[in-house]
Design a protein around this motif. Structure first.
Motif, PDB file in Angstrom:
ATOM      1  N   PRO A 195      -9.049   2.736  -2.672  1.00 41.22           N
ATOM      2  CA  PRO A 195      -9.421   2.357  -1.310  1.00 41.22           C
ATOM      3  C   PRO A 195     -10.902   2.003  -1.223  1.00 41.22           C
ATOM      4  CG  PRO A 195      -9.198   4.727  -1.475  1.00 41.22           C
ATOM      5  CD  PRO A 195      -8.739   4.172  -2.785  1.00 41.22           C
ATOM      6  N   SER A 196     -11.248   1.368  -0.124  1.00 37.50           N
ATOM      7  CA  SER A 196     -12.650   1.030   0.190  1.00 37.50           C
ATOM      8  C   SER A 196     -13.250   0.006  -0.756  1.00 37.50           C
ATOM      9  CB  SER A 196     -13.528   2.297   0.211  1.00 37.50           C
ATOM     10  OG  SER A 196     -13.040   3.224   1.153  1.00 37.50           O
TER      11      SER A 196
ATOM     12  N   ALA B 236       0.857  -1.184   0.000  1.00 36.68           N
ATOM     13  CA  ALA B 236       0.000   0.000   0.000  1.00 36.68           C
ATOM     14  C   ALA B 236       0.893   1.233   0.000  1.00 36.68           C
ATOM     15  CB  ALA B 236      -0.905  -0.001   1.227  1.00 36.68           C
ATOM     16  N   ARG B 237       0.443   2.256  -0.709  1.00 35.11           N
ATOM     17  CA  ARG B 237       1.197   3.514  -0.770  1.00 35.11           C
ATOM     18  C   ARG B 237       0.248   4.624  -1.195  1.00 35.11           C
ATOM     19  NH1 ARG B 237       1.374   4.378  -6.082  1.00 35.11           N
ATOM     20  NH2 ARG B 237       1.943   2.722  -7.556  1.00 35.11           N
TER      21      ARG B 237
ATOM     22  N   SER C 168      -4.968  10.187  -1.507  1.00 30.99           N
ATOM     23  CA  SER C 168      -5.550   8.855  -1.307  1.00 30.99           C
ATOM     24  C   SER C 168      -4.479   7.771  -1.267  1.00 30.99           C
ATOM     25  CB  SER C 168      -6.542   8.535  -2.423  1.00 30.99           C
ATOM     26  OG  SER C 168      -7.668   9.381  -2.368  1.00 30.99           O
ATOM     27  N   ALA C 169      -4.737   6.768  -0.449  1.00 35.22           N
ATOM     28  CA  ALA C 169      -3.899   5.570  -0.444  1.00 35.22           C
ATOM     29  C   ALA C 169      -4.467   4.568  -1.444  1.00 35.22           C
ATOM     30  CB  ALA C 169      -3.870   4.951   0.945  1.00 35.22           C
TER      31      ALA C 169
ATOM     32  N   ALA D 128      -4.211   8.942  -9.315  1.00 36.15           N
ATOM     33  CA  ALA D 128      -5.348   9.631  -8.713  1.00 36.15           C
ATOM     34  C   ALA D 128      -6.285  10.180  -9.783  1.00 36.15           C
ATOM     35  CB  ALA D 128      -4.854  10.758  -7.808  1.00 36.15           C
ATOM     36  N   ALA D 129      -5.706  10.716 -10.865  1.00 35.69           N
ATOM     37  CA  ALA D 129      -6.530  11.258 -11.947  1.00 35.69           C
ATOM     38  C   ALA D 129      -7.303  10.149 -12.649  1.00 35.69           C
ATOM     39  CB  ALA D 129      -5.646  12.010 -12.942  1.00 35.69           C
TER      40      ALA D 129
END
Length: 246
Positions: free
Chosen positions: A234-235, A191-192, A208-209, A199-200
């Motif tokens: 995530p999630s 994870a990073r 965000s991770a 992200a885009a």
């Protein structure tokens, strides 16, 4: 229908078979799963064994029982990992489940980064073929992944450099064009923070991770066939593994 094996409890074999159908997308949220009676007949087991398999799926949060109606697949935020995608491609000829599609954002020859070159065993010729894709469903982007292939594979499988989709799945196409069969794979997970580009593409905030998987497929002679880097937002659940406690 698969045969029962003695090495694992019968109810778990049935539960894992249905679980794999759910994770591959063959069974979608809201679909009804076979009843106890149907499972008992198909797998040639007792009704209590069939009931226990459905109970195991319920405990895993994959299905829900509706009084007087049946057992149904729950709404899940699941990202299918490579194992489920391969299984779906080989069984149905299609790699994505209904409602999912991929957009190839770039494809062609690039100099491989160090970690890709190491994974593919590239020494002198660092030029490799890459295919970068964003997988989407009706809610938007769900996975970003880039596959890399050594120069000899890129030369024998020309569609890899075409930004058009490969309907049968990239690995299946490579196997067909090269005659090399995928035998096993290894995953490394970390994870990073997401890069700006990640992200885009995934519609995430810059802070965000993400979960990153480095996935290497080996052929029957233990030679690397494909290296893929997959980025999961995530999630969303991306992995599931059951194991006995002894």
């Amino acid at each position: 229908m698969p045969q029962i094996e003695e090495a694992q409890p019968k109810y778990l074999q049935i539960a894992h078979f249905i679980r794999d159908q759910i994770l591959r997308g063959d069974l979608r949220p809201g679909d009804e799963v076979p009843s106890e009676r149907q499972l008992a007949a198909d797998w040639k087991v007792s009704r209590p064994t069939a009931a226990r398999s459905l109970e195991a799926l319920s405990h895993q949060g994959l299905v829900e029982k509706r009084q007087g109606s049946g057992t149904y697949v729950r709404s899940l935020e699941v990202n299918r990992r490579a194992r489920e995608l391969y299984g779906r491609a080989r069984q149905t000829g299609k790699i994505y489940a209904p409602g999912e599609y991929a957009v190839i954002t770039s494809a062609g020859w690039l100099e491989a980064p160090d970690y890709v070159a190491d994974a593919l065993g590239l020494v002198k010729d660092r030029q490799a073929v890459h295919r970068r894709r964003v997988t989407n469903n009706e809610e938007g982007p769900i996975t970003l992944s880039t596959s890399w292939f050594a120069p000899d594979i890129g030369q024998r499988a020309p569609k890899l450099t075409d930004p058009g989709r490969i309907q049968e799945g990239t690995l299946t196409y490579v196997e067909r064009m090269t005659g090399r069969q995928g035998s096993y794979a290894e995953d490394r997970v970390c994870a990073r923070s997401a890069t700006e580009e990640e992200a885009a593409d995934l519609g995430l905030d810059s802070e965000s991770a993400v979960l990153v998987v480095h996935h290497v497929v080996f052929d029957v002679q233990d030679r690397p066939l494909e290296f893929a880097e997959a980025t999961y937002p995530p999630s969303r659940w991306a992995f599931e593994q059951g194991y006995p406690i002894t």
